[in-house]
Scaffold this motif. Structure first.
Motif, PDB file in Angstrom:
ATOM      1  N   ASN A  16      24.023  -7.414  -4.190  1.00  0.00           N
ATOM      2  CA  ASN A  16      24.334  -8.706  -4.417  1.00  0.00           C
ATOM      3  C   ASN A  16      24.323  -9.566  -2.913  1.00  0.00           C
ATOM      4  OD1 ASN A  16      25.304 -11.563  -4.654  1.00  0.00           O
ATOM      5  ND2 ASN A  16      27.044 -10.877  -5.810  1.00  0.00           N
ATOM      6  N   GLU A  17      23.065 -10.089  -2.608  1.00  0.00           N
ATOM      7  CA  GLU A  17      23.118 -10.756  -1.303  1.00  0.00           C
ATOM      8  C   GLU A  17      24.264 -11.718  -0.910  1.00  0.00           C
ATOM      9  OE1 GLU A  17      20.073 -14.711  -2.380  1.00  0.00           O
ATOM     10  OE2 GLU A  17      19.542 -12.928  -1.416  1.00  0.00           O
ATOM     11  N   ASN A  18      25.244 -12.257  -1.968  1.00  0.00           N
ATOM     12  CA  ASN A  18      26.259 -13.274  -1.720  1.00  0.00           C
ATOM     13  C   ASN A  18      27.402 -12.252  -1.272  1.00  0.00           C
ATOM     14  OD1 ASN A  18      24.656 -15.658  -1.358  1.00  0.00           O
ATOM     15  ND2 ASN A  18      24.480 -15.281  -3.665  1.00  0.00           N
ATOM     16  N   ASP A  19      27.473 -11.042  -1.624  1.00  0.00           N
ATOM     17  CA  ASP A  19      28.655 -10.478  -1.567  1.00  0.00           C
ATOM     18  C   ASP A  19      28.524  -9.784   0.162  1.00  0.00           C
ATOM     19  OD1 ASP A  19      30.352  -7.775  -1.394  1.00  0.00           O
ATOM     20  OD2 ASP A  19      30.215  -7.869  -3.783  1.00  0.00           O
ATOM     21  N   ARG A  20      29.870 -10.250   0.810  1.00  0.00           N
ATOM     22  CA  ARG A  20      29.969  -9.991   2.232  1.00  0.00           C
ATOM     23  C   ARG A  20      29.986  -8.371   2.436  1.00  0.00           C
ATOM     24  NH1 ARG A  20      31.047 -14.115   5.398  1.00  0.00           N
ATOM     25  NH2 ARG A  20      32.261 -12.463   6.810  1.00  0.00           N
ATOM     26  N   ASN A  21      30.615  -7.771   1.432  1.00  0.00           N
ATOM     27  CA  ASN A  21      30.952  -6.491   1.842  1.00  0.00           C
ATOM     28  C   ASN A  21      29.607  -5.708   1.586  1.00  0.00           C
ATOM     29  OD1 ASN A  21      32.708  -3.786   2.200  1.00  0.00           O
ATOM     30  ND2 ASN A  21      32.450  -3.756  -0.276  1.00  0.00           N
ATOM     31  N   GLN A  22      28.923  -5.890   0.601  1.00  0.00           N
ATOM     32  CA  GLN A  22      27.683  -4.968   0.152  1.00  0.00           C
ATOM     33  C   GLN A  22      26.829  -5.452   1.357  1.00  0.00           C
ATOM     34  OE1 GLN A  22      26.478  -5.887  -3.903  1.00  0.00           O
ATOM     35  NE2 GLN A  22      28.333  -5.371  -4.616  1.00  0.00           N
ATOM     36  N   VAL A  23      26.642  -6.624   1.735  1.00  0.00           N
ATOM     37  CA  VAL A  23      25.647  -6.943   2.887  1.00  0.00           C
ATOM     38  C   VAL A  23      26.099  -6.090   4.201  1.00  0.00           C
ATOM     39  CG1 VAL A  23      24.960  -8.829   4.406  1.00  0.00           C
ATOM     40  CG2 VAL A  23      25.146  -9.149   1.960  1.00  0.00           C
ATOM     41  N   ARG A  24      27.575  -6.183   4.510  1.00  0.00           N
ATOM     42  CA  ARG A  24      27.864  -5.487   5.669  1.00  0.00           C
ATOM     43  C   ARG A  24      27.528  -3.848   5.797  1.00  0.00           C
ATOM     44  NH1 ARG A  24      30.475  -8.626   9.529  1.00  0.00           N
ATOM     45  NH2 ARG A  24      31.453  -6.552  10.205  1.00  0.00           N
ATOM     46  N   ARG A  25      27.714  -3.634   4.628  1.00  0.00           N
ATOM     47  CA  ARG A  25      27.718  -1.995   4.456  1.00  0.00           C
ATOM     48  C   ARG A  25      26.142  -1.818   4.439  1.00  0.00           C
ATOM     49  NH1 ARG A  25      31.130  -0.642  -0.687  1.00  0.00           N
ATOM     50  NH2 ARG A  25      30.496   1.310  -0.271  1.00  0.00           N
ATOM     51  N   PHE A  26      25.326  -2.483   3.925  1.00  0.00           N
ATOM     52  CA  PHE A  26      23.910  -2.309   4.045  1.00  0.00           C
ATOM     53  C   PHE A  26      23.202  -2.328   5.598  1.00  0.00           C
ATOM     54  CE2 PHE A  26      19.525  -4.350   4.267  1.00  0.00           C
ATOM     55  CZ  PHE A  26      18.889  -3.407   3.690  1.00  0.00           C
ATOM     56  N   ILE A  27      23.772  -3.121   6.060  1.00  0.00           N
ATOM     57  CA  ILE A  27      23.240  -3.495   7.571  1.00  0.00           C
ATOM     58  C   ILE A  27      23.818  -2.279   8.242  1.00  0.00           C
ATOM     59  CG2 ILE A  27      23.368  -5.197   9.411  1.00  0.00           C
ATOM     60  CD1 ILE A  27      21.531  -6.140   7.406  1.00  0.00           C
ATOM     61  N   ASN A  28      24.976  -2.080   8.168  1.00  0.00           N
ATOM     62  CA  ASN A  28      25.869  -0.735   8.842  1.00  0.00           C
ATOM     63  C   ASN A  28      24.852   0.451   8.686  1.00  0.00           C
ATOM     64  OD1 ASN A  28      27.739  -0.235  10.560  1.00  0.00           O
ATOM     65  ND2 ASN A  28      28.856   0.745   9.354  1.00  0.00           N
ATOM     66  N   LEU A  29      24.255   0.712   7.229  1.00  0.00           N
ATOM     67  CA  LEU A  29      23.202   1.690   7.080  1.00  0.00           C
ATOM     68  C   LEU A  29      22.293   1.698   7.745  1.00  0.00           C
ATOM     69  CD1 LEU A  29      22.864   4.193   4.960  1.00  0.00           C
ATOM     70  CD2 LEU A  29      21.621   2.412   3.741  1.00  0.00           C
ATOM     71  N   LEU A  30      21.614   0.532   8.197  1.00  0.00           N
ATOM     72  CA  LEU A  30      20.551   0.510   9.073  1.00  0.00           C
ATOM     73  C   LEU A  30      20.814   0.829  10.593  1.00  0.00           C
ATOM     74  CD1 LEU A  30      18.535  -2.287   7.471  1.00  0.00           C
ATOM     75  CD2 LEU A  30      18.365   0.072   6.886  1.00  0.00           C
ATOM     76  N   ASN A  31      22.143   0.095  10.874  1.00  0.00           N
ATOM     77  CA  ASN A  31      22.596   0.249  12.329  1.00  0.00           C
ATOM     78  C   ASN A  31      22.564   1.925  12.500  1.00  0.00           C
ATOM     79  OD1 ASN A  31      22.367  -2.485  13.069  1.00  0.00           O
ATOM     80  ND2 ASN A  31      24.576  -2.572  12.313  1.00  0.00           N
ATOM     81  N   ARG A  32      23.319   2.381  11.478  1.00  0.00           N
ATOM     82  CA  ARG A  32      23.513   3.941  11.705  1.00  0.00           C
ATOM     83  C   ARG A  32      22.184   4.753  12.083  1.00  0.00           C
ATOM     84  NH1 ARG A  32      27.427   6.363  13.544  1.00  0.00           N
ATOM     85  NH2 ARG A  32      25.446   7.161  14.843  1.00  0.00           N
ATOM     86  N   LEU A  33      21.096   4.127  11.299  1.00  0.00           N
ATOM     87  CA  LEU A  33      19.839   4.861  11.432  1.00  0.00           C
ATOM     88  C   LEU A  33      19.190   4.478  12.723  1.00  0.00           C
ATOM     89  CD1 LEU A  33      17.220   6.109  10.372  1.00  0.00           C
ATOM     90  CD2 LEU A  33      16.525   4.045   9.195  1.00  0.00           C
ATOM     91  N   ALA A  34      19.238   3.303  13.308  1.00  0.00           N
ATOM     92  CA  ALA A  34      19.072   2.870  14.704  1.00  0.00           C
ATOM     93  C   ALA A  34      19.594   3.872  15.540  1.00  0.00           C
ATOM     94  CB  ALA A  34      19.172   1.487  14.742  1.00  0.00           C
ATOM     95  N   LEU A  35      21.086   3.794  15.480  1.00  0.00           N
ATOM     96  CA  LEU A  35      21.630   4.686  16.590  1.00  0.00           C
ATOM     97  C   LEU A  35      21.191   6.075  16.606  1.00  0.00           C
ATOM     98  CD1 LEU A  35      25.263   3.164  16.173  1.00  0.00           C
ATOM     99  CD2 LEU A  35      23.812   3.384  17.971  1.00  0.00           C
ATOM    100  N   ASP A  36      21.027   6.510  15.177  1.00  0.00           N
ATOM    101  CA  ASP A  36      20.832   8.150  14.869  1.00  0.00           C
ATOM    102  C   ASP A  36      19.427   8.513  15.686  1.00  0.00           C
ATOM    103  OD1 ASP A  36      23.033   8.970  13.957  1.00  0.00           O
ATOM    104  OD2 ASP A  36      22.264   8.645  11.904  1.00  0.00           O
ATOM    105  N   ARG A  37      18.456   7.562  15.714  1.00  0.00           N
ATOM    106  CA  ARG A  37      17.063   7.640  16.225  1.00  0.00           C
ATOM    107  C   ARG A  37      16.898   7.134  17.626  1.00  0.00           C
ATOM    108  NH1 ARG A  37      16.667  10.959  13.691  1.00  0.00           N
ATOM    109  NH2 ARG A  37      16.015  11.537  15.596  1.00  0.00           N
ATOM    110  N   GLY A  38      17.941   6.264  18.157  1.00  0.00           N
ATOM    111  CA  GLY A  38      17.834   5.706  19.489  1.00  0.00           C
ATOM    112  C   GLY A  38      16.573   4.746  19.266  1.00  0.00           C
ATOM    113  N   ALA A  39      16.656   3.932  18.315  1.00  0.00           N
ATOM    114  CA  ALA A  39      15.546   2.972  17.843  1.00  0.00           C
ATOM    115  C   ALA A  39      15.944   1.518  17.715  1.00  0.00           C
ATOM    116  CB  ALA A  39      14.856   3.483  16.672  1.00  0.00           C
TER     117      ALA A  39
END
Length: 396
Positions: free
Chosen positions: A196-219
């Motif tokens: 749900n794009e209006n659910d703050r918790n879900q949005v933050r966890r999705f972005i954090n999932l991508l941030n984790r990928l960026a950190l893991d890959r140094g990308a």
């Protein structure tokens, strides 16, 4: 493992199956394939231990614009050119050429484009190569993936709020790892986010999932996003929940600059740095469509006004030839129904140019005598039409 239907599901020992998947708590050294909620995921740092440790420099692919280790969102309405700027960025990092007039750090990249098929990406790439003076053979460091016709959802959420990470996410993460990609393009969030794009918790966890990928890959990750209705109405071009903007360390907006007197898009764009936690806000790049690509206006490394005018004139002559081949004759009179600039501006092959630009091109072509007005007859009636100036041998 793969089920009988060909769908990938990932299981962790003792986790109770895929319904227990949750990306919270993956440790900093765990990588995208490590078990979520692994012990030791949080690592306290004693700042006293850093007494003699050099302070690390911040890493950028584009200084002040695109940083490494987190997600940057690029917001814009449909059709404004987000896919073009993203694919042009891949090209620039692959070839070491400028991106919209800015120097970039050369690197390997992948791009997941969920709205464009491979043929469309091929056509777009051809225009980008032509505009930048590079060839397809120069593009080995980049990869694109068309997600058209596939379920590209990276994560979904159960009724009790648990995030389930999909096989598609792991597949993209594996491709990025195998290619050693330092730039990851994701186009766009509507295809990737299954919550749900209006659910703050879900949005933050999705972005954090991508941030984790960026950190893991140094990308650096560039995530293309459509604004909400409220974001369009206000002009902020942000998403549904404020968590979208707040969770991203950096956010760009790409918008149409102005509309001409006929209500048509005049091809001008403004790319703005709407949010930058690690750089000044408010940077802008003025762009315009030229030759089917977005190019910077009057910026070093971009096309000059003279070059753009030459491209519009070439397109005018090309469209004139195409119309002549179809026995569609055009007028230089603004009051005529077949007024050439108006006809050209309505064609799908206009390369993004507007009626106003075609009018300027027509005036220049008349002045240089590359085109003329000639008489012709149709049904024994005399008419006038625009034609190319005949060459010395009398051939067109």
């Amino acid at each position: 493992m793969r089920d009988a239907g060909g769908t990938f599901e990932r299981f962790y020992p003792g986790d109770g199956g895929p319904d227990a998947q949750d990306a919270r708590g993956a440790g900093p050294d765990a990588g995208p394939h490590a078990r979520p909620d692994a012990p030791g995921a949080l690592m306290p740092i004693n700042p006293a231990d850093l007494e003699y440790t050099p302070v690390p420099d911040r890493e950028w692919l584009i200084p002040d614009w695109l940083g490494v280790g987190y997600v940057t969102g690029q917001y814009g309405d449909g059709g404004v050119g987000k896919g073009m700027t993203a694919q042009a960025l891949q090209t620039a990092t692959a070839t070491g050429t400028a991106w919209l007039g800015y120097a970039v750090k050369p690197c390997r990249s992948i791009g997941l484009y969920c709205e464009d098929d491979n043929d469309e990406l091929h056509r777009r790439q051809d225009r980008i190569c032509t505009a930048n003076g590079v060839s397809f053979g120069d593009l080995e460091p980049m990869r694109w993936i068309s997600g058209v016709g596939h379920d590209n959802t990276f994560c979904t959420f159960t009724s009790d709020g648990k995030m389930q990470v999909s096989a598609r996410y792991y597949e993209v993460a594996e491709i990025a790892k195998n290619h050693d990609a330092k730039l990851i393009i994701l186009d766009n969030v509507a295809d990737l986010f299954g919550g749900n794009e209006n659910d703050r918790n879900q949005v933050r966890r999705f972005i954090n999932l991508l941030n984790r990928l960026a950190l893991d890959r140094g990308a650096a990750i560039l995530l293309n996003c459509h604004p909400s209705r409220a974001g369009l109405a206000s002009g902020s071009l942000d998403g549904g929940s404020t968590a979208w903007s707040n969770s991203m360390r950096s956010r760009w907006t790409l918008a149409k600059a102005v509309v001409d007197e006929d209500g048509q898009d005049d091809g001008e764009r403004v790319l703005s740095r709407a949010k930058a936690n690690y750089a000044p806000d408010g940077g802008t790049i003025k762009l315009r469509w030229a030759g089917g690509v977005l190019v910077p206006v009057n910026r070093e490394g971009g096309l000059s006004g003279t070059a753009i005018r030459a491209m519009v004139e070439d397109t005018f002559l090309t469209l004139l030839d195409r119309c002549a081949a179809q026995n569609l004759f055009l007028s230089e009179s603004r009051n005529a129904g077949n007024y050439a600039p108006k006809v050209f501006a309505s064609r799908p092959d206009r390369e993004g140019y507007t009626k106003r630009e075609f009018e300027k091109a027509m005036a220049s072509l008349f002045a240089s005598r590359k085109i003329i007005v000639e008489d012709y007859k149709r049904n024994r009636q005399a008419f006038k039409r625009i034609a190319r100036q005949p060459d010395e041998e009398g051939e067109e």
